[in-house]
Design a protein around this motif. Structure first.
Motif, PDB file in Angstrom:
ATOM      1  N   MET A 231       0.835  -1.199   0.000  1.00 23.69           N
ATOM      2  CA  MET A 231       0.000   0.000   0.000  1.00 23.69           C
ATOM      3  C   MET A 231       0.878   1.261   0.000  1.00 23.69           C
ATOM      4  SD  MET A 231      -2.569   1.545   2.858  1.00 23.69           S
ATOM      5  CE  MET A 231      -1.142   2.112   3.759  1.00 23.69           C
ATOM      6  N   HIS A 232       1.900   1.261   0.862  1.00 24.30           N
ATOM      7  CA  HIS A 232       2.799   2.415   0.928  1.00 24.30           C
ATOM      8  C   HIS A 232       3.635   2.538  -0.345  1.00 24.30           C
ATOM      9  CE1 HIS A 232       1.826   3.608   4.962  1.00 24.30           C
ATOM     10  NE2 HIS A 232       2.116   2.405   5.447  1.00 24.30           N
ATOM     11  N   LEU A 233       4.116   1.414  -0.866  1.00 26.57           N
ATOM     12  CA  LEU A 233       4.920   1.441  -2.088  1.00 26.57           C
ATOM     13  C   LEU A 233       4.104   1.941  -3.276  1.00 26.57           C
ATOM     14  CD1 LEU A 233       6.905  -1.869  -1.629  1.00 26.57           C
ATOM     15  CD2 LEU A 233       7.893   0.435  -1.724  1.00 26.57           C
ATOM     16  N   GLU A 234       2.832   1.584  -3.307  1.00 23.15           N
ATOM     17  CA  GLU A 234       1.957   2.057  -4.378  1.00 23.15           C
ATOM     18  C   GLU A 234       1.842   3.579  -4.341  1.00 23.15           C
ATOM     19  OE1 GLU A 234      -2.735   1.800  -5.194  1.00 23.15           O
ATOM     20  OE2 GLU A 234      -1.750  -0.148  -4.982  1.00 23.15           O
ATOM     21  N   ARG A 235       1.691   4.138  -3.161  1.00 21.23           N
ATOM     22  CA  ARG A 235       1.602   5.597  -3.013  1.00 21.23           C
ATOM     23  C   ARG A 235       2.911   6.249  -3.461  1.00 21.23           C
ATOM     24  NH1 ARG A 235      -1.340   9.364   0.319  1.00 21.23           N
ATOM     25  NH2 ARG A 235      -3.046   7.908   0.022  1.00 21.23           N
ATOM     26  N   LEU A 236       4.041   5.675  -3.063  1.00 21.15           N
ATOM     27  CA  LEU A 236       5.341   6.221  -3.456  1.00 21.15           C
ATOM     28  C   LEU A 236       5.562   6.093  -4.960  1.00 21.15           C
ATOM     29  CD1 LEU A 236       7.464   4.847  -0.492  1.00 21.15           C
ATOM     30  CD2 LEU A 236       7.029   7.268  -0.987  1.00 21.15           C
ATOM     31  N   GLU A 237       5.118   4.979  -5.526  1.00 24.10           N
ATOM     32  CA  GLU A 237       5.293   4.760  -6.961  1.00 24.10           C
ATOM     33  C   GLU A 237       4.410   5.727  -7.763  1.00 24.10           C
ATOM     34  OE1 GLU A 237       6.160   0.846  -9.617  1.00 24.10           O
ATOM     35  OE2 GLU A 237       4.436   0.719  -8.286  1.00 24.10           O
ATOM     36  N   LYS A 238       3.191   5.935  -7.305  1.00 22.31           N
ATOM     37  CA  LYS A 238       2.275   6.860  -7.972  1.00 22.31           C
ATOM     38  C   LYS A 238       2.836   8.280  -7.975  1.00 22.31           C
ATOM     39  CE  LYS A 238      -2.571   8.216  -8.039  1.00 22.31           C
ATOM     40  NZ  LYS A 238      -3.886   8.040  -7.431  1.00 22.31           N
ATOM     41  N   ALA A 239       3.553   8.637  -6.928  1.00 28.00           N
ATOM     42  CA  ALA A 239       4.174   9.960  -6.834  1.00 28.00           C
ATOM     43  C   ALA A 239       5.498  10.037  -7.584  1.00 28.00           C
ATOM     44  CB  ALA A 239       4.387  10.337  -5.367  1.00 28.00           C
ATOM     45  N   GLY A 240       5.943   8.916  -8.151  1.00 32.29           N
ATOM     46  CA  GLY A 240       7.184   8.910  -8.918  1.00 32.29           C
ATOM     47  C   GLY A 240       8.445   8.834  -8.081  1.00 32.29           C
ATOM     48  N   LEU A 241       8.324   8.394  -6.827  1.00 29.17           N
ATOM     49  CA  LEU A 241       9.485   8.351  -5.938  1.00 29.17           C
ATOM     50  C   LEU A 241      10.182   6.999  -5.926  1.00 29.17           C
ATOM     51  CD1 LEU A 241       7.955  10.338  -2.971  1.00 29.17           C
ATOM     52  CD2 LEU A 241       9.470  11.163  -4.769  1.00 29.17           C
TER      53      LEU A 241
END
Length: 118
Positions: A48-58
């Motif tokens: 869940m956290h990785l998805e948020r980071l990936e969506k933000a391009g981080l």
């Protein structure tokens, strides 16, 4: 960076667990199970956290095959350099985003001649 991208970035880094993920990934790519062990979190929560980071391009995720044929999902940091100041926010507001009016100005773009918001 438009306002939507800025908000995604701020939301992504605005959580202690995601800061810990970035800290771990700063040492190099890790597969999800190893990262979950290091952080002491479940894999579903980590995803869940990785998805948020990936969506933000981080972060960037990729699948790799291990020597024994297992598919391992690796994550690594994407290169990023964000300076947050008034100019960054004003530029993001000018570029707009999903909530911006068609002219790109929005309420943030309206100023009196002396530069104070109306």
């Amino acid at each position: 960076m438009n306002s939507e991208e800025l908000l995604a970035f701020l939301a992504a880094v605005g959580h202690a667990q995601r800061i810990r993920i970035i800290t771990e990934l700063a040492g190099g790519p890790l597969y999800v199970s190893e990262l979950a062990r290091r952080l002491g979190v479940s894999r579903p929560l980590l995803y869940m956290h990785l998805e948020r980071l990936e969506k933000a391009g981080l972060v960037i995720g990729r699948l790799e095959l291990s020597d024994d044929g297992k598919a391992l999902k690796y994550f690594e940091l994407a290169p990023f350099d964000v300076q947050l100041n008034v100019d960054t926010i004003l530029a993001a507001a000018r570029l707009g985003g999903a909530d911006a009016p068609p002219d790109g100005t929005g309420e943030a773009g309206k100023h009196s001649p002396k530069g104070t918001p109306q």
